[in-house]
Design an enzyme around this catalytic site. Structure first.
Site, PDB file in Angstrom:
ATOM      1  N   HIS A  76      41.487  50.686  42.699  1.00  0.00           N
ATOM      2  CA  HIS A  76      41.939  49.423  43.292  1.00  0.00           C
ATOM      3  C   HIS A  76      42.788  48.676  42.273  1.00  0.00           C
ATOM      4  CE1 HIS A  76      41.819  45.376  44.991  1.00  0.00           C
ATOM      5  NE2 HIS A  76      41.463  45.936  46.141  1.00  0.00           N
ATOM      6  N   TRP A 117      34.227  44.023  49.973  1.00  0.00           N
ATOM      7  CA  TRP A 117      33.699  42.675  49.744  1.00  0.00           C
ATOM      8  C   TRP A 117      34.018  42.136  48.359  1.00  0.00           C
ATOM      9  CZ3 TRP A 117      28.041  42.460  52.084  1.00  0.00           C
ATOM     10  CH2 TRP A 117      28.114  42.738  53.457  1.00  0.00           C
ATOM     11  N   GLY A 121      40.264  43.069  52.590  1.00  0.00           N
ATOM     12  CA  GLY A 121      39.601  42.239  51.589  1.00  0.00           C
ATOM     13  C   GLY A 121      38.972  41.007  52.206  1.00  0.00           C
ATOM     14  N   GLU A 129      42.885  45.749  41.310  1.00  0.00           N
ATOM     15  CA  GLU A 129      42.136  44.864  40.410  1.00  0.00           C
ATOM     16  C   GLU A 129      41.460  45.652  39.292  1.00  0.00           C
ATOM     17  OE1 GLU A 129      41.443  41.889  44.154  1.00  0.00           O
ATOM     18  OE2 GLU A 129      39.776  43.107  43.437  1.00  0.00           O
TER      19      GLU A 129
END
Length: 254
Positions: free
Chosen positions: A99, A10, A238, A101
C-alpha cells in the site's frame, strides 16, 4: 480467475467495539441487499480485531477476511511484527501488500515486497498487491514507466502458478485521502496498461484472468462509473469502508 471484488481497508481506525458493530452492519446489509451477486467482498481490519471479526463472517459466504500487511519472515525475533502464518491461523484469506502508505511511511521497497509476496503465498494466502504513482510522477508524464518498474521488481518474479493467486490494486497516490479521484478514463487507461504488462510478463490468459482493483478515493457516488470500465474489476476502498451504507452501496455498484 478474474472476479469482481471490493476490499475495505480500515487502516488504523475504529475501536474494537466499533469494528464489531460495523462489520455486523455490513454483513447484514450485504446479505439483504447484495445476495448472490457474485461480488467478492474483503474486509481488512487492524490486526487486533482479525480473529473476532473473522468469527462474524459466515464460512463459505462472499465476505472474506483480509489483513493490511505482514512480515516477510515466518517467525523470529521481530518485535511488534505479524507473520503470514499467524494471519492464516486466525482465518485470514487476503493480505494487502505494498500500500502506498507502507511504501511512503515505512519505506517498503520493491525488493522487500517481493519477499512479502513469497511469504504470503507460502502461507496459502492471497495477496492484494498495490502499485501507483505520485502526483509528481504523473505530472512528469512518467506514470507508465514507474508502474512498469513496480510490477517488474515487486511482482513479476512469481511463477505462473503463484501469480494466479494475486490481485492487483492500482492506487494513484495523488487521489488517496485527498478527495481527488482519477477519472474513469484515467483509471481505465492505467488498468489496461497493467493488463498489457501482465500479458508480456506471463501470457494473454493470465492478463485476462487477473483481477485489477482501483484504489483512489472511490466512493458510493463514483464507484458505478469506475467499475463500468472494461479493465476495472472492483475497488480497494479506504474511508468509505468505514461507513456501512457507503460500503454496501459501492458493492452494489456492479
Amino acid at each position: 480467475m478474474r472476479k469482481n471484488l471490493v476490499a475495505g481497508n480500515w487502516k488504523m481506525n475504529m475501536t474494537y467495539q466499533d469494528g464489531l458493530a460495523l462489520v455486523s452492519e455490513i454483513t447484514n446489509m450485504v446479505a439483504d441487499e447484495v445476495g448472490g451477486s457474485g461480488v467478492e467482498v474483503v474486509i481488512c481490519p487492524p490486526f487486533p480485531f482479525l480473529h473476532s471479526i473473522g468469527k462474524l463472517l459466515t464460512a463459505g459466504g462472499n465476505i472474506h477476511l483480509g489483513a493490511q500487511n505482514c512480515h516477510q519472515k515466518e517467525s523470529g525475533a521481530f518485535t511488534g511484527e505479524v507473520s503470514a502464518k499467524m494471519l492464516q491461523s486466525v482465518g485470514v484469506e487476503y493480505v494487502i501488500l505494498g500500500h502506498s502508505e507502507r511504501r511512503q511511511y515505512f519505506h517498503e521497497d520493491n525488493e522487500l515486497l517481493s519477499q512479502k509476496l513469497k511469504a504470503v503465498l507460502a502461507a496459502g494466502l492471497k495477496p492484494i498487491f498495490c502499485v501507483g504513482e505520485s502526483l509528481e510522477t504523473r505530472e512528469a508524464d512518467e506514470t507508465f514507466a514507474y508502474l512498469e518498474k513496480q510490477l517488474k521488481e515487486g511482482l513479476f518474479h512469481l511463477s505462473n502458478e503463484e501469480f494466479d493467486q494475486v490481485t492487483i490494486a492500482y492506487e494513484p497516490i495523488w487521489a488517496i485521502g485527498t478527495g481527488k479521484t482519477a477519472t474513469s478514463q484515467q483509471a481505465q487507461e492505467v488498468h489496461a496498461f497493467i493488463r498489457e504488462q501482465i500479458a508480456r510478463a506471463y501470457d494473454a490468459e493470465a492478463a485476462l484472468n487477473t483481477t485489477i482493483l482501483y484504489g483512489g478515493s472511490a466512493n458510493a457516488q463514483n464507484a458505478r462509473e469506475l467499475f463500468s470500465q472494461p479493465d476495472v474489476d472492483g475497488g480497494l476502498i479506504g474511508g468509505a469502508a468505514l461507513k456501512s451504507r457507503d460500503f454496501t452501496e459501492i458493492i452494489k455498484s456492479f
